[in-house]
Motif scaffolding. Structure first.
Motif, short mmCIF file in Angstrom:
data_model
loop_
_atom_site.label_atom_id
_atom_site.label_comp_id
_atom_site.label_asym_id
_atom_site.label_seq_id
_atom_site.Cartn_x
_atom_site.Cartn_y
_atom_site.Cartn_z
N ALA A 295 32.18 27.08 -4.53
CA ALA A 295 33.44 26.89 -5.26
C ALA A 295 34.59 26.55 -4.33
CB ALA A 295 33.77 28.14 -6.06
N VAL B 34 35.41 22.00 -15.98
CA VAL B 34 35.35 23.36 -15.42
C VAL B 34 36.02 24.35 -16.35
CG1 VAL B 34 36.20 24.83 -13.55
CG2 VAL B 34 35.17 22.61 -13.02
N PRO C 119 32.32 28.37 -12.66
CA PRO C 119 33.53 27.90 -13.37
C PRO C 119 34.77 28.75 -13.08
CG PRO C 119 31.64 27.82 -14.83
CD PRO C 119 31.19 28.53 -13.59
N ILE D 222 35.81 28.21 -9.30
CA ILE D 222 36.47 26.93 -9.04
C ILE D 222 37.86 26.91 -9.65
CG2 ILE D 222 36.34 24.45 -9.50
CD1 ILE D 222 33.31 24.67 -9.41
N TYR D 223 37.99 27.40 -10.87
CA TYR D 223 39.29 27.41 -11.53
C TYR D 223 40.29 28.26 -10.76
CZ TYR D 223 42.78 28.27 -15.16
OH TYR D 223 43.96 28.37 -15.87
N ARG E 194 40.94 26.65 -7.16
CA ARG E 194 41.65 25.38 -7.25
C ARG E 194 43.13 25.60 -7.52
NH1 ARG E 194 44.93 22.35 -10.97
NH2 ARG E 194 44.95 20.23 -10.10
#
Length: 382
Positions: A187, A209, A255, A258-259, A262
């Motif tokens: 991630a 995502v 998910p 990464i969210y 990010r």
């Protein structure tokens, strides 16, 4: 100046709300710990909040029979102690289950047989009869006693000495640690690309995502298992093993990872990234030497959630790892240990605290980064 220095009433509301949330989170854990250390007899008759005060309970004692009687001054006497080696203080007693508190400690009760009975506060009892006490079962003594607080480690000894528990503990660590590290590594690279690298379809990937965050595990677990078995059969990979559960937890955890990462990386100061590029640093160098160290709060926040999820998981472990004695994780082992012993509260509380002690250590080790990581992206760099 005076008006500006006064605190808004909303501030006190926020403080009280936070305090209430802390108490709601802390009290059940404290109650679980206290209950797990209490004597099994006391935990069944009183709540954990009474652990530091004496508890009152009703009990019954069967006195010795005629073989224990001795003749004293023309009367036949049986003596003993209702605690039979235990401790406590008698407050009342009686000779039937309907009237267990008919007489106060130290008083003398007349039995239907004509004999008399008295019970002292320390539990010493005397049964006296003018006639020889006939053969048969001894007299039943019903009494109410006050028992001082008692704490013990026997509950933990019983849980920790259960066969196979050590192996299951290692299995849970083997599942949880890689299942936390692997999605973080993947991630982090993906989050950097979505935050700072421009390429076609980036917005679509971000939307994908976000959409994957709402996919329920229960709906996709069996299709994922079938897909894994089909792929594994072509490469000779066993359908039951740690690789499958690592990949499953990685897929379900990516998910959110990464969210979260990010958003945090996108909030880092843009000038730092641009200065590094002007100095000739590649994207990999920027990621490893600049972005990754600055993103540690977000990494720690996700690590807390992912470790708690994988450590407490039972469904995914049973599906991908199995239920054999060598594959069973800690949660599954404790379920088997409890079995039909759901009424043994002392075992339930000790077993529950054994399962949460490792997540508590992880949480308190990383909790200072939790809020900073959850607020990822809320404040943009200048």
């Amino acid at each position: 100046m005076i008006a500006a220095s006064r605190r808004s009433p909303l501030t006190f509301v926020v403080h009280l709300t936070v305090l209430a949330l802390v108490l709601l989170w802390t009290l059940p854990t404290a109650g679980l710990l206290i209950s797990s250390l209490r004597d099994k007899d006391q935990i069944s008759v009183s709540g954990w909040w009474t652990a530091l005060v004496a508890s009152r309970e009703n009990a019954v004692f069967r006195a010795p029979g005629a073989e224990a009687q001795v003749e004293e001054n023309g009367r036949y006497v049986i003596r003993g102690n209702v605690f039979d080696g235990g401790t406590g203080t008698v407050s009342a007693f009686g000779d039937s289950v309907q009237t267990p508190t008919e007489f106060k400690a130290g008083e003398t009760a007349t039995l239907p047989t004509g004999a008399t009975m008295s019970v002292a506060e320390n539990g010493d009892f005397t049964i006296s009869s003018p006639q020889p006490i006939p053969e048969g079962r001894g007299e039943r003594i019903f009494y109410t006693r006050s028992v001082p607080p008692q704490f013990t480690l026997d509950n933990y000894r019983e849980v920790l000495s259960a066969q196979g528990l050590g192996r299951s503990f290692i299995n849970s660590l083997t599942v949880a640690i890689p299942s936390t590290i692997i999605p973080i590594l993947i991630a982090a690279f993906a989050a950097y690309a979505l935050a700072w690298m421009k390429f076609p379809g980036r917005a679509l990937l971000i939307a994908l995502v976000v959409g994957l965050l709402v996919v329920p595990l229960q709906m996709s677990l069996i299709p994922l298992l079938r897909f894994y078995n089909d792929i594994g059969s072509q490469f000779g990979v066993s359908p039951k093993g740690y690789l499958g559960i690592w990949l499953a937890h990685t897929g379900f955890g990516l998910p959110l990872a990464i969210y979260l990462l990010r958003n945090y990386m996108a909030g880092l100061p843009k000038e730092i990234i641009e200065s590094a590029r002007v100095d000739g640093a590649s994207d990999f160098d920027i990621f490893v030497k600049i972005v990754l160290p600055l993103s540690f709060p977000a990494l720690a926040s996700f690590a807390i959630f992912q470790f708690l999820w994988t450590w407490n998981d039972l469904l995914v472990a049973l599906v991908f790892l199995g239920s054999g004695n060598d594959q069973l994780v800690l949660t599954g082992r404790l379920v088997n240990l409890l079995g039909s012993r759901g009424s043994d509260w002392e075992i339930l509380t000790a077993a529950a605290f054994v399962t949460i002690v490792v997540p508590l250590i992880v949480f308190f080790s990383l909790q200072r980064f939790l809020v900073r990581g959850l607020l990822a992206g809320s404040v943009k760099g200048g």
